[in-house]
Design a protein around this motif. Structure first.
Motif, PDB file in Angstrom:
ATOM      1  N   ILE A  25       7.892   1.839   5.696  1.00 45.50           N
ATOM      2  CA  ILE A  25       7.275   1.892   7.024  1.00 45.50           C
ATOM      3  C   ILE A  25       8.055   2.813   7.945  1.00 45.50           C
ATOM      4  O   ILE A  25       7.480   3.638   8.658  1.00 45.50           O
ATOM      5  N   LEU A  28       7.457   6.459   6.920  1.00 46.43           N
ATOM      6  CA  LEU A  28       6.117   6.941   7.271  1.00 46.43           C
ATOM      7  C   LEU A  28       5.886   6.989   8.782  1.00 46.43           C
ATOM      8  O   LEU A  28       4.989   7.681   9.252  1.00 46.43           O
ATOM      9  N   GLY A  33       1.672  10.853   7.299  1.00 44.76           N
ATOM     10  CA  GLY A  33       1.690  10.339   5.941  1.00 44.76           C
ATOM     11  C   GLY A  33       2.319  11.342   4.998  1.00 44.76           C
ATOM     12  O   GLY A  33       2.734  12.431   5.405  1.00 44.76           O
ATOM     13  N   VAL A  54       4.280  -0.298  -2.243  1.00 39.71           N
ATOM     14  CA  VAL A  54       3.113   0.228  -1.525  1.00 39.71           C
ATOM     15  C   VAL A  54       1.910  -0.690  -1.746  1.00 39.71           C
ATOM     16  O   VAL A  54       1.147  -0.951  -0.806  1.00 39.71           O
ATOM     17  N   GLU A  58      -0.081  -2.390   1.247  1.00 37.74           N
ATOM     18  CA  GLU A  58      -1.527  -2.163   1.353  1.00 37.74           C
ATOM     19  C   GLU A  58      -2.252  -3.515   1.461  1.00 37.74           C
ATOM     20  O   GLU A  58      -3.177  -3.664   2.273  1.00 37.74           O
ATOM     21  N   VAL A  63      -0.411  -0.159   5.227  1.00 37.20           N
ATOM     22  CA  VAL A  63      -0.528   1.234   4.794  1.00 37.20           C
ATOM     23  C   VAL A  63      -1.908   1.463   4.191  1.00 37.20           C
ATOM     24  O   VAL A  63      -2.586   0.523   3.769  1.00 37.20           O
ATOM     25  N   ARG A  65      -3.704   4.016   1.291  1.00 36.38           N
ATOM     26  CA  ARG A  65      -3.434   4.934   0.191  1.00 36.38           C
ATOM     27  C   ARG A  65      -4.744   5.651  -0.132  1.00 36.38           C
ATOM     28  O   ARG A  65      -5.776   5.023  -0.299  1.00 36.38           O
ATOM     29  N   VAL A  77      -0.064   8.497   1.166  1.00 36.48           N
ATOM     30  CA  VAL A  77       0.135   7.207   1.825  1.00 36.48           C
ATOM     31  C   VAL A  77       0.430   7.456   3.299  1.00 36.48           C
ATOM     32  O   VAL A  77       1.204   8.351   3.651  1.00 36.48           O
ATOM     33  N   ARG A  78      -0.219   6.660   4.145  1.00 35.13           N
ATOM     34  CA  ARG A  78       0.055   6.733   5.586  1.00 35.13           C
ATOM     35  C   ARG A  78       0.015   5.325   6.155  1.00 35.13           C
ATOM     36  O   ARG A  78      -0.520   4.406   5.536  1.00 35.13           O
ATOM     37  N   LEU A  79       0.589   5.161   7.330  1.00 38.78           N
ATOM     38  CA  LEU A  79       0.532   3.861   7.991  1.00 38.78           C
ATOM     39  C   LEU A  79      -0.880   3.620   8.508  1.00 38.78           C
ATOM     40  O   LEU A  79      -1.537   4.543   9.002  1.00 38.78           O
ATOM     41  N   SER A  80      -1.337   2.379   8.412  1.00 34.39           N
ATOM     42  CA  SER A  80      -2.592   1.984   9.040  1.00 34.39           C
ATOM     43  C   SER A  80      -2.315   1.771  10.530  1.00 34.39           C
ATOM     44  O   SER A  80      -1.154   1.865  10.973  1.00 34.39           O
ATOM     45  N   GLY A  83       0.116  -0.926  10.713  1.00 33.97           N
ATOM     46  CA  GLY A  83       1.431  -0.449  10.307  1.00 33.97           C
ATOM     47  C   GLY A  83       2.112   0.346  11.415  1.00 33.97           C
ATOM     48  O   GLY A  83       3.315   0.196  11.641  1.00 33.97           O
TER      49      GLY A  83
END
Length: 129
Positions: A25, A28, A33, A54, A58, A63, A65, A77-80, A83
């Motif tokens: 976290i 990122l 991402g 991950v 998720e 996150v 993906r 992969v990126r933070l939601s 996140g």
């Protein structure tokens, strides 16, 4: 170093995260991402472990993906949103608590430490030759 990792791990555990999960976290955070490969290089988490961490992030909704559109073998992969919110809440608090660990050090102490670490980095880089 292990004591600092324990300090950080104890802190992030209060947010329901493992040290490895928070490492991802934090890596990122403030980015758009990155690929699994880049994330593994920046966190030094092995590929097999990274996939599991991950997966769990998720499942927690922290996150997202996505498969790379140019190369279907790669994942990004990126933070939601959740996140990002968690990163923005936890990272500054951890940083502030961490700063308290260094209150007894002077600017000269940090300069000496930086010089020593730069020398160590140089010695390691030259040992590969």
């Amino acid at each position: 170093m292990q004591d600092f990792e324990r300090f950080a791990s104890d802190f992030v555990r209060g947010y329901g995260l493992t040290h490895a999960q928070f490492d991802i976290i934090a890596t990122l955070g403030n980015t758009s991402g990155m690929s699994f490969k880049e994330l593994g290089q920046k966190t030094l988490i092995t590929k097999g472990t990274l996939t599991g961490v991950v997966d769990r992030l998720e499942q927690k909704g922290l996150v997202v993906r996505k498969r790379c559109t140019r190369d279907k073998r790669l994942y990004f992969v990126r933070l939601s949103c959740e996140g990002e919110s968690l990163f923005n809440e936890v990272f500054p608090k951890l940083t502030k608590q961490g700063q308290g660990l260094f209150t007894g050090y002077t600017e000269d102490d940090f300069v000496r430490l930086e010089t020593t670490l730069a020398g160590l980095k140089h010695a390691i880089a030259n040992s590969r030759s």
